[in-house]
Design a protein around this motif. Structure first.
Motif, PDB file in Angstrom:
ATOM      1  N   TYR A  90      28.440 -61.673 -26.790  1.00 50.16           N
ATOM      2  CA  TYR A  90      28.471 -61.403 -28.244  1.00 50.16           C
ATOM      3  C   TYR A  90      29.573 -60.408 -28.651  1.00 50.16           C
ATOM      4  N   GLY A  91      29.556 -60.047 -29.919  1.00 50.96           N
ATOM      5  CA  GLY A  91      30.501 -59.079 -30.461  1.00 50.96           C
ATOM      6  C   GLY A  91      31.739 -59.722 -31.060  1.00 50.96           C
ATOM      7  N   TRP A  92      32.438 -58.931 -31.864  1.00 52.95           N
ATOM      8  CA  TRP A  92      33.719 -59.356 -32.435  1.00 52.95           C
ATOM      9  C   TRP A  92      34.847 -58.624 -31.730  1.00 52.95           C
ATOM     10  N   ASP A 132      37.846 -56.488 -31.729  1.00 52.75           N
ATOM     11  CA  ASP A 132      38.046 -55.418 -32.711  1.00 52.75           C
ATOM     12  C   ASP A 132      39.139 -55.702 -33.719  1.00 52.75           C
ATOM     13  N   ARG A 150      35.948 -54.341 -27.742  1.00 45.49           N
ATOM     14  CA  ARG A 150      34.799 -54.193 -28.651  1.00 45.49           C
ATOM     15  C   ARG A 150      34.415 -52.712 -28.624  1.00 45.49           C
ATOM     16  N   VAL A 174      32.060 -49.537 -30.359  1.00 42.12           N
ATOM     17  CA  VAL A 174      30.843 -49.304 -31.143  1.00 42.12           C
ATOM     18  C   VAL A 174      31.147 -48.559 -32.442  1.00 42.12           C
ATOM     19  N   SER A 210      32.701 -50.865 -34.860  1.00 45.57           N
ATOM     20  CA  SER A 210      31.685 -51.859 -35.234  1.00 45.57           C
ATOM     21  C   SER A 210      30.711 -51.279 -36.236  1.00 45.57           C
ATOM     22  N   THR A 221      30.137 -53.289 -39.593  1.00 45.59           N
ATOM     23  CA  THR A 221      28.880 -53.999 -39.770  1.00 45.59           C
ATOM     24  C   THR A 221      28.092 -53.393 -40.927  1.00 45.59           C
ATOM     25  N   ASN A 233      27.631 -59.662 -34.071  1.00 47.81           N
ATOM     26  CA  ASN A 233      28.108 -58.355 -33.603  1.00 47.81           C
ATOM     27  C   ASN A 233      26.952 -57.390 -33.322  1.00 47.81           C
ATOM     28  N   TRP A 275      25.725 -57.764 -29.857  1.00 48.26           N
ATOM     29  CA  TRP A 275      26.536 -57.034 -28.860  1.00 48.26           C
ATOM     30  C   TRP A 275      26.213 -55.545 -28.905  1.00 48.26           C
ATOM     31  N   MET A 276      26.136 -54.999 -30.095  1.00 44.73           N
ATOM     32  CA  MET A 276      25.839 -53.561 -30.202  1.00 44.73           C
ATOM     33  C   MET A 276      24.545 -53.237 -29.458  1.00 44.73           C
ATOM     34  N   LYS A 321      32.396 -48.099 -25.779  1.00 47.93           N
ATOM     35  CA  LYS A 321      33.142 -49.360 -25.969  1.00 47.93           C
ATOM     36  C   LYS A 321      33.035 -50.243 -24.746  1.00 47.93           C
TER      37      LYS A 321
END
Ligand code: G3I
Ligand code: 9MR
Ligand code: ZN
Length: 560
Positions: free
Chosen positions: A168-170, A172, A178, A180, A183, A187, A225, A228-229, A242
């Motif tokens: 998961y995640g975008w 950056d 990626r 945090v 994000s 987000t 996202n 992922w977080m 990260k």
């Protein structure tokens, strides 16, 4: 000139139209809203005094006027005259014709002028998805990549070792990391978009794999996202900084970057840090209230994760992050995590109504109060903390705190709106705003103005917010739309690995350029420009200029 272009120039000339749009006429190349101020800005010393607005592709004049007086703009070095056509409200597609100069890029006047821009800007997050194959489909054939970055590991700086999940995640930005902290604001901003304008965005389709389920597309995209977080939280509640490779990849497609994606921490106990943990708690707390009607289980998982992060934060209030030795990817290091913690307290209070979060907020908001008057950014989320407290205010809220925050915000918005509507380029920007990611400063000024309007409605705040959008979509010193594939003269060379590595002629759509950056030492393209230019001029459509043309999720979020 290539032959096909010559053909268009000649046919245009034969049909009585001017050859090519005159870039001296700066317009929002997407368009204007009917009931709002409408200004084009003319940067030409040889233009006559008269202008007309015509239906696109016809000679029918629907409006005529005189250019305003010339003003010298210190931010750009341009001398500008304004073509004010505010009283034209009839929807349609138009061009502006300026005496002795030519015609502008086309634009619309329409209540839904920005719907496609929204669609592309929000859908660009789908194009940043990690851990899955992405394909923009029929509308953008060839814009695709395979599943990427599936190999996860713990870096020694995380306090753990061995393989771990990477899902998961975008991505950056133009790189594949990626982060945090980044994000967090991204987000949070997107979740607020849904929370503040639910009716406006709920039914807008993004054409993503989840489209058609019972959840609004915007929430489905954001969840990618958030998932992922959630993987970045350790068992003790703290959140690592990260997950990136240790060095930036070359300009290859995501699936060709085979470096492991490693979880990176501070290098010594407690390994997690307070800014990342605070942002995490804030954002997962928002998720805890917004996803409730659609997925109760996910919502309560989010709230619980936020609460555990909060507990960790009370034990580790100011552990900051710097890249450990051997790690060269983005830092997002922030020396002060008090605003992140305040944001966590405010969102947790708004979601759960529990007294401990409220007590913390009441005891600490005063120290961040001034942040209600400036645009937020990844290192400064105090405004988010303060505003959410007022936006979610109810009977239990502290009347003094609500009044103080509202007052600070509204006073600032009043001054910022005045500054915007009276500045030559009609933006909220001042010279010191021309930093790395300056276009997000412009967009975040608009966010502040829209929040202020929600706290105490005033049409001038909304007008000023829209003026910044005009700047981003073409009414600037380059006559360039700073959103890829939006407007008829968009920038084309973002610092964005998929755009640089794929075979498509145009970059991936809907991405906002970082924008002019007067700190010339920050990349080689800027360094090669002459010293002493006005701040707005420090930008070039050049892929190598990562400090000015990169895209980033936290810049696209306030554009949304
Ligand atoms: O906050 C200060 C401000 O007080 C000061 O007046 C101003 C003058 O220079 O600087 C401001 O700090 C800037 C800071 O961003 C906060 O906005 C720094 O100059 C600037 O160098 C710093 O740039 C950051 C850049 O990384 C370098 O660290 C950008 O915000 C940040 O968006 C960018 O993020 C990168 C990631 O590391 C890696 N991935 C791509 C991403 C986008 O380029
Ligand atoms: O591509 C990287 C970009 O995402 C970052 O914002 C930028 C600053 O950290 O760094 C870029 O990577 C460059 C690296 O720092 C130096 N070598 C060239 C890389 C760009 O191709
Ligand atoms: Zn990836």
């Amino acid at each position: 000139m290539p032959r096909w272009q010559l053909f268009f120039v000649l046919t245009a000339a034969l049909c009585g139209q001017s050859a090519a749009p005159a870039p001296e006429i700066r317009v929002n190349q997407v368009g204007y809203l009917p009931g709002f101020p409408k200004h084009a800005l003319i940067a030409s010393s040889t233009a006559g005094d008269k202008f007309t607005v015509k239906r696109k592709g016809s000679d029918r004049i629907v409006f005529s006027g005189q250019l305003g007086p010339a003003t010298q703009d210190g931010l750009s070095g341009d001398t500008l005259r304004s073509a004010d056509f505010t009283s034209l409200t009839q929807p349609g597609e138009y061009v502006i014709d300026v005496e002795n100069l030519g015609q502008s890029y086309p634009f619309v006047i329409d209540a839904n002028a920005y719907e496609r821009t929204y669609y592309l800007a929000m859908r660009s997050f789908y194009g940043q998805r990690c851990g899955t194959a992405v394909d923009l489909g029929e509308e953008f054939p060839g814009y695709r990549y395979e599943i990427c970055h599936t190999r996860g590991q713990f870096h020694p700086s995380s306090g753990k070792s061995g393989e771990r999940q990477s899902a998961y995640g975008w991505h950056d930005a133009g790189d594949y990391g990626r982060y945090v902290v980044n994000s967090g604001i991204t987000t949070g901003t997107l979740l607020w978009t849904y929370e503040m304008f639910p009716k406006r965005v709920r039914d807008l389709k993004l054409i993503i794999p989840e489209s058609g389920n019972a959840t609004p597309d915007i929430l489905d995209e954001i969840r990618w996202n958030l998932e992922w977080m959630l993987t970045m939280q350790d068992d003790d509640g703290g959140v690592w900084h990260k997950q990136t490779s240790v060095n930036f990849a070359g300009f290859v497609m995501p699936e060709r970057d085979t470096m492991p994606s490693v979880v990176i921490g501070t290098g010594s106990a407690p390994f997690k840090n307070s800014c990342a943990t605070g942002d995490f708690a804030a954002v997962l707390a928002i998720a805890g209230r917004l996803y409730k009607p659609f997925d109760e289980q996910f919502a309560s998982r989010s709230t619980a994760a936020a609460a555990r992060a909060w507990t960790w934060l009370t034990q580790h209030p100011n552990v900051t992050f710097q890249n450990p030795t051997g790690v060269a990817t983005g830092g997002y290091g922030d020396g002060n995590c008090a605003d992140e913690r305040l944001w966590a307290a405010a969102e947790l209070w708004r979601t759960t109504g529990e007294a401990s979060y409220h007590d913390y907020f009441k005891q600490n908001y005063a120290g961040s109060l001034s942040q209600a008057g400036s645009p937020p950014g990844w290192p400064s989320v105090g405004g988010m903390a303060l505003w959410t407290y007022v936006l979610g205010a109810g009977e239990q809220s502290d009347a003094g705190a609500v009044a103080a925050i509202r007052d600070t915000t509204v006073k600032a918005a009043k001054a910022l709106a005045e500054r915007t509507l009276s500045s030559p380029y009609r933006t909220t920007m001042v010279a010191s705003d021309y930093i790395w990611g300056s276009n997000s400063v412009a967009a975040n000024y608009s966010l502040l103005l829209l929040v202020a309007n929600a706290l105490q409605p005033d049409p001038r705040y909304v007008e000023a917010a829209v003026e910044n959008l005009h700047y981003l979509l073409g009414r600037n010193a380059f006559s360039t739309s700073w959103v890829t594939q939006v407007g008829s003269n968009p920038f084309r060379k973002p610092h964005h690995r998929p755009s640089g590595a794929d075979r498509n002629d145009e970059p991936w759509p809907g991405m906002l350029s970082g924008g002019p950056n007067r700190n010339q030492t920050q990349d080689n393209v800027l360094r090669a420009m002459p010293a002493g230019l006005p701040p707005m001029k420090y930008w070039a459509d050049d892929q190598d200029s990562y400090a000015a043309t990169e895209m980033a999720i936290n810049w696209n979020a306030p554009l949304v």
